[in-house]
Design an enzyme around this catalytic site. Structure first.
Site, PDB file in Angstrom:
ATOM      1  N   GLU A 170       0.809  -1.234   0.000  1.00 25.86           N
ATOM      2  CA  GLU A 170       0.000   0.000   0.000  1.00 25.86           C
ATOM      3  C   GLU A 170       0.836   1.276   0.000  1.00 25.86           C
ATOM      4  O   GLU A 170       0.604   2.178   0.807  1.00 25.86           O
ATOM      5  CB  GLU A 170      -0.943  -0.004   1.212  1.00 25.86           C
ATOM      6  CG  GLU A 170      -1.875  -1.207   1.220  1.00 25.86           C
ATOM      7  CD  GLU A 170      -2.872  -1.190   2.381  1.00 25.86           C
ATOM      8  OE1 GLU A 170      -2.807  -0.290   3.234  1.00 25.86           O
ATOM      9  OE2 GLU A 170      -3.739  -2.090   2.410  1.00 25.86           O
ATOM     10  N   ASN A 216       2.231  -5.269  -3.037  1.00 29.77           N
ATOM     11  CA  ASN A 216       0.842  -5.609  -2.736  1.00 29.77           C
ATOM     12  C   ASN A 216       0.024  -4.334  -2.516  1.00 29.77           C
ATOM     13  O   ASN A 216       0.459  -3.422  -1.808  1.00 29.77           O
ATOM     14  CB  ASN A 216       0.849  -6.439  -1.434  1.00 29.77           C
ATOM     15  CG  ASN A 216      -0.450  -7.145  -1.140  1.00 29.77           C
ATOM     16  OD1 ASN A 216      -0.986  -7.833  -2.010  1.00 29.77           O
ATOM     17  ND2 ASN A 216      -0.952  -7.000   0.074  1.00 29.77           N
ATOM     18  N   HIS A 258     -10.041  -6.271  -2.035  1.00 37.53           N
ATOM     19  CA  HIS A 258     -11.078  -5.890  -1.055  1.00 37.53           C
ATOM     20  C   HIS A 258     -12.172  -5.149  -1.824  1.00 37.53           C
ATOM     21  O   HIS A 258     -12.002  -3.991  -2.192  1.00 37.53           O
ATOM     22  CB  HIS A 258     -10.497  -4.971   0.022  1.00 37.53           C
ATOM     23  CG  HIS A 258      -9.535  -5.656   0.931  1.00 37.53           C
ATOM     24  ND1 HIS A 258      -9.921  -6.673   1.781  1.00 37.53           N
ATOM     25  CD2 HIS A 258      -8.201  -5.492   1.121  1.00 37.53           C
ATOM     26  CE1 HIS A 258      -8.862  -7.086   2.465  1.00 37.53           C
ATOM     27  NE2 HIS A 258      -7.806  -6.397   2.078  1.00 37.53           N
ATOM     28  N   GLU A 289      -5.972 -10.771  -0.739  1.00 38.23           N
ATOM     29  CA  GLU A 289      -6.791 -10.451   0.454  1.00 38.23           C
ATOM     30  C   GLU A 289      -8.271 -10.338   0.082  1.00 38.23           C
ATOM     31  O   GLU A 289      -8.957  -9.401   0.503  1.00 38.23           O
ATOM     32  CB  GLU A 289      -6.331  -9.130   1.076  1.00 38.23           C
ATOM     33  CG  GLU A 289      -4.845  -9.069   1.376  1.00 38.23           C
ATOM     34  CD  GLU A 289      -4.413  -7.807   2.110  1.00 38.23           C
ATOM     35  OE1 GLU A 289      -5.282  -7.038   2.564  1.00 38.23           O
ATOM     36  OE2 GLU A 289      -3.195  -7.590   2.222  1.00 38.23           O
ATOM     37  N   ASP A 291     -12.047 -10.168  -0.183  1.00 41.94           N
ATOM     38  CA  ASP A 291     -13.337 -10.223   0.505  1.00 41.94           C
ATOM     39  C   ASP A 291     -14.265  -9.220  -0.170  1.00 41.94           C
ATOM     40  O   ASP A 291     -13.802  -8.330  -0.881  1.00 41.94           O
ATOM     41  CB  ASP A 291     -13.243 -10.028   2.034  1.00 41.94           C
ATOM     42  CG  ASP A 291     -12.593  -8.743   2.488  1.00 41.94           C
ATOM     43  OD1 ASP A 291     -12.374  -7.838   1.655  1.00 41.94           O
ATOM     44  OD2 ASP A 291     -12.304  -8.626   3.688  1.00 41.94           O
TER      45      ASP A 291
HETATM   46  C1  XIL Z   1      -6.082  -5.905   8.676  1.00 41.41           C
HETATM   47  C2  XIL Z   1      -6.419  -7.048   9.631  1.00 41.41           C
HETATM   48  O1  XIL Z   1      -7.342  -7.895   9.002  1.00 41.41           O
HETATM   49  C3  XIL Z   1      -6.968  -6.509  10.920  1.00 41.41           C
HETATM   50  O2  XIL Z   1      -7.147  -7.572  11.872  1.00 41.41           O
HETATM   51  C4  XIL Z   1      -6.027  -5.457  11.504  1.00 41.41           C
HETATM   52  O3  XIL Z   1      -6.596  -4.903  12.664  1.00 41.41           O
HETATM   53  C5  XIL Z   1      -5.773  -4.370  10.484  1.00 41.41           C
HETATM   54  O4  XIL Z   1      -5.251  -4.949   9.300  1.00 41.41           O
HETATM   55  N1  XIL Z   1      -4.771  -4.445   3.942  1.00 41.41           N
HETATM   56  C6  XIL Z   1      -3.774  -5.243   4.425  1.00 41.41           C
HETATM   57  C7  XIL Z   1      -4.019  -6.075   5.630  1.00 41.41           C
HETATM   58  O5  XIL Z   1      -2.712  -5.342   3.794  1.00 41.41           O
HETATM   59  O6  XIL Z   1      -2.854  -6.275   6.398  1.00 41.41           O
HETATM   60  C8  XIL Z   1      -5.113  -5.501   6.505  1.00 41.41           C
HETATM   61  O7  XIL Z   1      -5.387  -6.421   7.567  1.00 41.41           O
HETATM   62  C9  XIL Z   1      -6.341  -5.234   5.673  1.00 41.41           C
HETATM   63  C10 XIL Z   1      -6.045  -4.225   4.594  1.00 41.41           C
END
Ligand code: XIL
Length: 397
Positions: A170, A216, A258, A289, A291
């Site tokens: 990020e 990422n 996401h 990741e 969802d």
């Molecule tokens: C999130 C986790 O799921 C949470 O439990 C934590 O409190 C915050 O981070 N992008 C990412 C992940 O790269 O590491 C993040 O994970 C979600 C967004």
């Protein structure tokens, strides 16, 4: 001629893998692919199917289903938090490897690959680091050395156990940030300048010559205007191209995935196009990741089916779009869910105004949702000529 031979080779490879993976049909009952796990169905394509793992829940004896499904449904795991800097080094110089090591051991026991997440990110940094920089007790020159030492120490500790590392996470701003022209954002860019990205990949490679090294990010599933000033995917594409031109050892792009049903959806071919363009640079890709959250309106919370059903349908379609795109691009090596059950998802805790949830493929009682069944169908009904076995990706020197 050449093309036909290649297609035929792909078809044979798929048929062989499928044959190896098929449970013997019992007398009178036809073989049922839908009874297989996500990981077994993905294996037919050489694809690794993964989940983020919450180590506290993995240890919770009152919630055994979480552990069972983590082991049985997935062939790759990512620590949801246990490998982040604040978890590994909460006090300066004192590393807490325990939970991360336990995940690596769990993965070994269940024949799973591990995605390392994450070496460099502006979030979840330990307080000693951010406050030390803020009050001037850690200088810029020292900060660079601290980052180099952290990467070296962590990558060395897990050497041989990590398949893909998210080296930098990020790093790029969003169009809604100020200034709106896309730029390198956050703690590391502010204090070290954007060259920290190239440094991080080089330090990671020096510590582990075999892991695949990934950049990422989120909102890079598809290209937009094609102008890096406002199209984040284009910005990341140009960043990767420039890093490669400088011989920086980057091996892949992780697209977090996401998504939210309120934003509509991409179409599958747009997502394939983005994966193809990254592959065209010689890079692997992965969904890291995934969802798909929905707004929990008053109607959803009251159980109104007219409100719930369209959201569950849209969610299933979004999972399917990303998975089909990944299947269609041979350099897309893995597809990881950011948690698999609504019982344990980061979404309700993070997106509360308005409240959001329903973001994963199993409900709160571990019942598979439409999204889970659609993912299975995608894995079952895919094959040559457009879905071929995964390409081999070797780490760049
Ligand atoms: C999130 C986790 O799921 C949470 O439990 C934590 O409190 C915050 O981070 N992008 C990412 C992940 O790269 O590491 C993040 O994970 C979600 C967004």
């Amino acid at each position: 001629m050449k093309l036909r031979r290649w297609l035929a080779a792909g078809a044979v490879a798929v048929a062989t893998a499928a044959t190896l993976n098929v449970a013997p049909a019992t007398a009178g009952r036809p073989y049922d692919p839908a009874a297989q796990s996500l990981r077994d169905l993905a294996k037919n394509h050489g694809l690794y199917l993964g989940t983020a793992v919450d180590m506290d829940v993995l240890h919770d004896a009152t919630d055994p289903r979480y552990r069972e499904l983590t082991g049985s449904e997935f062939s790759t795991v990512t620590a949801e938090n246990a490998m982040k800097w604040e978890s590994l080094e909460p006090t300066r110089g004192h590393y807490n490897w325990g939970p991360a090591d336990e995940l690596v051991a769990f993965a070994r026991k269940h024949d799973q690959r591990v995605r390392g997440h994450v070496l460099v990110w502006q979030n979840q940094l330990p307080g000693w680091l951010t406050s030390g920089v803020a009050d001037g007790s850690i200088s810029k020159a020292e900060l660079r050395g601290i980052l180099r030492d952290h990467i070296t120490k962590v990558v060395t500790h897990f050497k041989g156990s990590i398949w893909q590392w998210d080296v930098v996470n990020e790093a790029v701003s969003d169009p809604w940030d100020t200034p709106s022209t896309l730029h390198y954002k956050g703690f590391w860019a502010e204090h070290l300048g954007p060259d920290y990205i190239a440094d991080a990949f080089r330090w990671a490679r020096a510590a582990d010559p075999k892991a695949l090294l990934f950049y990422n990010d989120y909102n890079i599933e598809a290209f937009g205007s094609g102008n890096a000033a406002d199209d984040k995917t284009q910005f990341v594409y140009e960043m990767a191209r420039d890093l490669l031109a400088k011989r920086v050892p980057i091996d892949g792009i992780g697209s977090q995935g996401h998504l939210g049903t309120q934003y509509g959806n991409y179409d599958t071919l747009q997502v394939v196009d983005a994966l193809k363009k990254f592959a065209g640079l010689g890079l692997a890709t992965a969904f890291t990741e995934v969802d798909v959250r929905s707004q929990l309106t008053a109607g959803v919370q009251a159980g109104d089916e007219a409100e719930i059903n369209p959201r569950l349908q849209a969610s299933a379609l979004n999972f399917s779009i990303l998975l089909r795109a990944c299947l269609a691009e041979r350099h897309c090596l893995s597809f990881t869910l950011w948690g698999f059950t609504d019982r344990h998802s980061w979404v309700p805790g993070w997106f509360s105004d308005p409240p959001e949830g329903l973001a994963t493929v199993y409900d709160e009682n571990y019942q598979p949702k439409r999204a889970y069944q659609e993912m299975k169908a995608d894995l079952i009904f895919a094959g040559p000529p457009y879905v071929l076995p995964r390409a081999v990706q070797s780490p760049r020197k």
